[in-house]
Write a protein that holds these residues in place. Sequence first.
Motif, PDB file in Angstrom:
ATOM      1  N   LEU A 186      53.344  55.639  32.484  1.00  0.00           N
ATOM      2  CA  LEU A 186      52.421  56.224  31.649  1.00  0.00           C
ATOM      3  C   LEU A 186      51.744  55.316  30.513  1.00  0.00           C
ATOM      4  N   ARG A 187      52.467  54.027  29.775  1.00  0.00           N
ATOM      5  CA  ARG A 187      52.731  53.222  28.765  1.00  0.00           C
ATOM      6  C   ARG A 187      51.704  51.724  29.321  1.00  0.00           C
ATOM      7  N   ARG A 188      52.144  51.327  30.986  1.00  0.00           N
ATOM      8  CA  ARG A 188      50.896  50.158  31.466  1.00  0.00           C
ATOM      9  C   ARG A 188      49.520  51.584  31.115  1.00  0.00           C
ATOM     10  N   SER A 189      49.481  52.272  31.742  1.00  0.00           N
ATOM     11  CA  SER A 189      48.506  53.454  31.854  1.00  0.00           C
ATOM     12  C   SER A 189      47.758  52.684  30.863  1.00  0.00           C
ATOM     13  N   ARG A 190      48.708  52.972  29.749  1.00  0.00           N
ATOM     14  CA  ARG A 190      47.420  53.395  28.211  1.00  0.00           C
ATOM     15  C   ARG A 190      46.801  51.578  27.569  1.00  0.00           C
ATOM     16  N   LEU A 191      47.533  51.219  28.517  1.00  0.00           N
ATOM     17  CA  LEU A 191      46.776  49.717  28.232  1.00  0.00           C
ATOM     18  C   LEU A 191      45.767  49.647  29.243  1.00  0.00           C
ATOM     19  N   GLU A 192      46.015  49.658  30.163  1.00  0.00           N
ATOM     20  CA  GLU A 192      45.376  49.625  31.043  1.00  0.00           C
ATOM     21  C   GLU A 192      43.105  50.229  30.768  1.00  0.00           C
ATOM     22  N   SER A 193      43.823  51.653  30.565  1.00  0.00           N
ATOM     23  CA  SER A 193      42.771  52.391  30.011  1.00  0.00           C
ATOM     24  C   SER A 193      41.870  51.229  28.480  1.00  0.00           C
ATOM     25  N   LEU A 194      42.631  50.657  28.081  1.00  0.00           N
ATOM     26  CA  LEU A 194      42.755  49.952  26.569  1.00  0.00           C
ATOM     27  C   LEU A 194      41.808  48.991  27.523  1.00  0.00           C
ATOM     28  N   ARG A 195      41.685  48.195  28.081  1.00  0.00           N
ATOM     29  CA  ARG A 195      41.340  47.162  28.699  1.00  0.00           C
ATOM     30  C   ARG A 195      40.032  47.071  28.743  1.00  0.00           C
ATOM     31  N   LEU A 196      39.850  48.679  30.287  1.00  0.00           N
ATOM     32  CA  LEU A 196      38.224  48.734  30.622  1.00  0.00           C
ATOM     33  C   LEU A 196      37.805  49.603  30.434  1.00  0.00           C
ATOM     34  N   SER A 197      38.455  50.266  29.189  1.00  0.00           N
ATOM     35  CA  SER A 197      37.653  51.961  29.046  1.00  0.00           C
ATOM     36  C   SER A 197      36.755  51.457  27.617  1.00  0.00           C
ATOM     37  N   ARG A 198      34.989  51.121  27.698  1.00  0.00           N
ATOM     38  CA  ARG A 198      34.402  51.141  25.646  1.00  0.00           C
ATOM     39  C   ARG A 198      35.003  52.350  25.646  1.00  0.00           C
ATOM     40  N   THR A 199      35.215  53.126  26.022  1.00  0.00           N
ATOM     41  CA  THR A 199      35.467  55.055  25.192  1.00  0.00           C
ATOM     42  C   THR A 199      36.596  54.502  24.439  1.00  0.00           C
ATOM     43  N   GLN A 200      37.620  54.606  25.064  1.00  0.00           N
ATOM     44  CA  GLN A 200      38.970  54.080  24.432  1.00  0.00           C
ATOM     45  C   GLN A 200      38.921  52.550  23.513  1.00  0.00           C
ATOM     46  N   GLN A 201      38.483  52.076  23.914  1.00  0.00           N
ATOM     47  CA  GLN A 201      38.559  50.876  22.776  1.00  0.00           C
ATOM     48  C   GLN A 201      37.686  51.193  21.457  1.00  0.00           C
ATOM     49  N   ASP A 202      35.896  52.139  22.137  1.00  0.00           N
ATOM     50  CA  ASP A 202      35.538  52.574  20.838  1.00  0.00           C
ATOM     51  C   ASP A 202      36.862  53.495  19.887  1.00  0.00           C
ATOM     52  N   TRP A 203      37.862  54.602  20.977  1.00  0.00           N
ATOM     53  CA  TRP A 203      38.063  54.810  19.711  1.00  0.00           C
ATOM     54  C   TRP A 203      39.404  54.568  19.149  1.00  0.00           C
ATOM     55  N   PHE A 204      40.115  53.697  19.853  1.00  0.00           N
ATOM     56  CA  PHE A 204      41.406  52.437  19.241  1.00  0.00           C
ATOM     57  C   PHE A 204      40.292  51.743  18.077  1.00  0.00           C
TER      58      PHE A 204
END
Length: 403
Positions: A378-396
């Motif tokens: 799950l942790r690796r999946s969160r990091l991958e989402s943060l790397r690829l998803s603009r929506t996730q990046q904006d939230w971060f």
Amino acid sequence: MTESQNLQAAENLADVVILGAGPAGLVLGSLLHSSGIDCVIVERASREHLRARARAGFLAANTVRILDRHGLGEDLHRYGREHGVCEFRTEDGRFSLDYGRLGSGERHTVYPQQELVSGLLTRFLDSGGRVHFETEALAVLDADSRRPSVTVRGADGRRGRWRARYVAGCDGRHGAARRSLPPGAVRHYRRDHHVSWLGVLAEAAPSLDAVGYAVHRRGFAGHMARSAEVTRYYLECERGASAETWSEDRIWDELALRMRAADYGPLRTGRIIQAGVVELESDVLDPLRHGSLFLVGDAASLISPSAAKGANLAVLEAEILARALVDDLAHGDPEPLARYSARCLAHIWRAQEFSAWMIRLLHGTPGSDSESLFQDSLRRSRLESLRLSRTQQDWFAENYVGV
């Protein structure tokens, strides 16, 4: 002369007694003093220790706005520097986020907390503000009345008493404000994240142009610049570990390994000037008021250092409380004080949620059982989402800088 007579002889008066001269206490004192409210700050440390005590150094954009709004931001604009990039290094590679261009487009200002405290202290004293150094607050008495008091002990061991209309506890989780709360006065929410960090302050230039977060099978490592000559590092360590067991060579070897210096470039090294173990814990008290006693900063809530929220929450809460106290004491309007706790807790819980998310993002789960492997995936999946998803990046980005 009896102790009670000693206390009576040394009794002093103020509208507001502030416990602690950290960012919360000094901002609160400055805002009250500039509004004509009679206040005094009681601080157990010496003036010299207070100016040199190293703490966090990342100020959120809203914190800068608060300081600017009250004429307290001149030094941080002169000596601080804006920062808006963080880099993640993982077993799957590395990636950077220019978070200053994501979300709400806000950046941090890197400004060591001891410099912030030193500047605030100088301004407060120069304007006629009162600080009693080397004076320990022992207890807050009669907080449920309209005339609470604070018993104190000076450097010479003599005791005294301050009477006030209100007391602001800005003295941390182990201070007199928390200790003086009667059983059942507040609800205490607490979480142990079961993670320990070795915090290191090094006389070394930054090795990255970004805040660095490294996730490694041996544990987390972090890189946070403080100035052109000083860098803060963190190393995940075993629970119960002692800083004394970490030699300088061991620290630099482990940092190089976890930061993957062999792949991405060597670290700039230097003398270790401070090292200590931090247990990642979080707690929140609710409500943040008991009668005439108000809790601010770490006295109100403790937050892990994983997302640099502690000092920023403290400054925000200090402004909210200062405005409410002025409304009550200068204008006879008690309503803002009644809303103080609820307003602050809304910000605190949002910060706590993001801090807990960051802890899960940066730390693996020990062990090789199916539960540990599931959590690590799950942790690796969160990091991958943060790397690829603009929506996730904006939230971060919005939550990383926001308070």
